[in-house]
Design an enzyme around this catalytic site. Sequence first.
Site, PDB file in Angstrom:
ATOM      1  N   LYS A  77      -1.137  -2.008   0.159  1.00 37.31           N
ATOM      2  CA  LYS A  77      -0.505  -0.702   0.333  1.00 37.31           C
ATOM      3  C   LYS A  77      -0.366  -0.475   1.834  1.00 37.31           C
ATOM      4  O   LYS A  77      -1.304  -0.750   2.597  1.00 37.31           O
ATOM      5  CB  LYS A  77      -1.385   0.374  -0.307  1.00 37.31           C
ATOM      6  CG  LYS A  77      -0.821   1.788  -0.213  1.00 37.31           C
ATOM      7  CD  LYS A  77      -1.716   2.786  -0.952  1.00 37.31           C
ATOM      8  CE  LYS A  77      -1.154   4.193  -0.945  1.00 37.31           C
ATOM      9  NZ  LYS A  77      -2.002   5.138  -1.700  1.00 37.31           N
ATOM     10  N   SER A 152       0.294   7.845  -5.273  1.00 35.98           N
ATOM     11  CA  SER A 152       1.055   7.398  -4.122  1.00 35.98           C
ATOM     12  C   SER A 152       1.126   5.882  -3.991  1.00 35.98           C
ATOM     13  O   SER A 152       1.964   5.373  -3.255  1.00 35.98           O
ATOM     14  CB  SER A 152       0.446   7.980  -2.831  1.00 35.98           C
ATOM     15  OG  SER A 152      -0.885   7.502  -2.673  1.00 35.98           O
ATOM     16  N   SER A 176      -4.279   8.328  -6.944  1.00 35.27           N
ATOM     17  CA  SER A 176      -3.233   7.381  -6.560  1.00 35.27           C
ATOM     18  C   SER A 176      -3.465   5.923  -6.902  1.00 35.27           C
ATOM     19  O   SER A 176      -2.553   5.108  -6.727  1.00 35.27           O
ATOM     20  CB  SER A 176      -2.939   7.504  -5.070  1.00 35.27           C
ATOM     21  OG  SER A 176      -2.208   8.680  -4.850  1.00 35.27           O
TER      22      SER A 176
END
Length: 503
Positions: A77, A152, A176
């Site tokens: 990420k 997210s 997330s």
Amino acid sequence: MTLAKLSISELRVALDSKKISAVELAEYFLARAESNADLNAFLHRDRDLTLAEARRADAQIANGNASALTGIPIAHKDIFVTRDWRTTAGSKMLENYISPFDATVVEKLNAAGMVCLGKLNCDEFAMGSSNENSAFGAVKNPWDKSRIPGGSSGGSAAAIAAGLAPAATGTDTGGSLRQPAAMCGITAIKPTYGRVSRYGMVAFASSLDQGGPMAKSAEDCALLLDAMMGFDAKDSTSVSARENNETPISARLLTAFGSDNRSGAGVSKPLAGVRVGVPKEFFGVGLSPDVAHAVDSAIAQFEKLGASRTEISLPRTRLAIPAYYVIAPAEASSNLSRFDGVRYGHRAKEYKDLADMIAKSRAEGFGAEVKRRILVGAYVLSHGYYDAYYLQAQKVRRLIAQDFQDAFKQCDFVMGPVAPTTAWKVGEKSNDPVAMYLEDIFTLGVSLAGLPGMSVPCGFDQQKLPIGLQIIGNYFDEAKMLAAAHQYQLATDWHTRSPEAFQ
Ligand code: GLN
């Protein structure tokens, strides 16, 4: 079967038996990422860097020094800072930022010999539930490209669901890791707060942020978590857990409930004695009937494996949203004050004086949701409102944590839905922040309490969109949670399904 379908242990066998090299494996996933670039899951890829890492892994394998993860590709990420790749946190503010160091998680996974495929798209500074808040465009859900992948960590979940990477890192501040995993039909675990180092994770809300693995199964997540976690002197809230040096979680998948479970799938009641608590507040209005049905059937499957089910209550569930959406913005407003056009990131080209430079840099660099959070956060921390909002939210946070502790007197795990609905259409909620916040109802309490929580694929709705079961454990119960999820995955095949277009 295609390589994209293989688990980490299957890839390990292929690498160790020299059926495939780490370089070939990396090439395979890079090519898949390239041909599916329209998903917008990756923000940065660099073939040369990836292949250099793969060659190093091949040398390690040839020397007989391979660990369980050597040569296995992973993507991060874009909130974990990396020395070799740009780190944007999904923000224009950090569009060209290159970190002088690697995040602890990245360092640890590098040391295990994993091969980095690149950096994955996410909501700006991890604020969001749909990945639409990324400054670099929304990510598409591989199950239906007209829908969001969740957020997210949406790029991470989409990349795994589409078989662009066998593993990914993500972070969870209020859901997330779990919510995008649920919406993309993959497995993820948010560890107990403090178990995985936050060092080098671009900060959103420091008392909530926690990194974790995303993959196809609980078994893969266990292997990844073993390599990611551990005390880190560079993170002031890192737990010096008594558990950190004991047997790896991945080695306890079949023994976590005692030696009776040794033979795993062969034992008809491997989860005998395990008590599952089902909170009645998680099954109220707003929950999609398809989600309710799939989650209920999953819990019934746990009963078939020997577990017992009791109804429990988490009475402050509805307070999780207001408490979180005060505390998280408060911490964000403080954390994001470092982006001032001087120390990091974007600086406006034209300005009158210092104050004007800072104002313009921030106005240009941050997106709407980030600005909204900074405003809310500054407001709830300001004189006269601090007691009414921030302090009150902190008290509610304590009560929510207490609710879970009361529940754990009656059960070993709490189970329920991850999110009230499956993936929604791109654009459907992007103009209504409150509608988006309401989607977080089942994940926020776990984050506020600092508990470990995971999402496990458990079915599909009528539109063939994946549904996730949430398993919540008590502090440091990751080994038991992953072991229970592993038993469920030995008995079911939801986690092996992948979207038709990405076989
Ligand atoms: N959806 C939540 C938010 O927008 C959670 C995000 C996260 O866990 N990073 O704050």
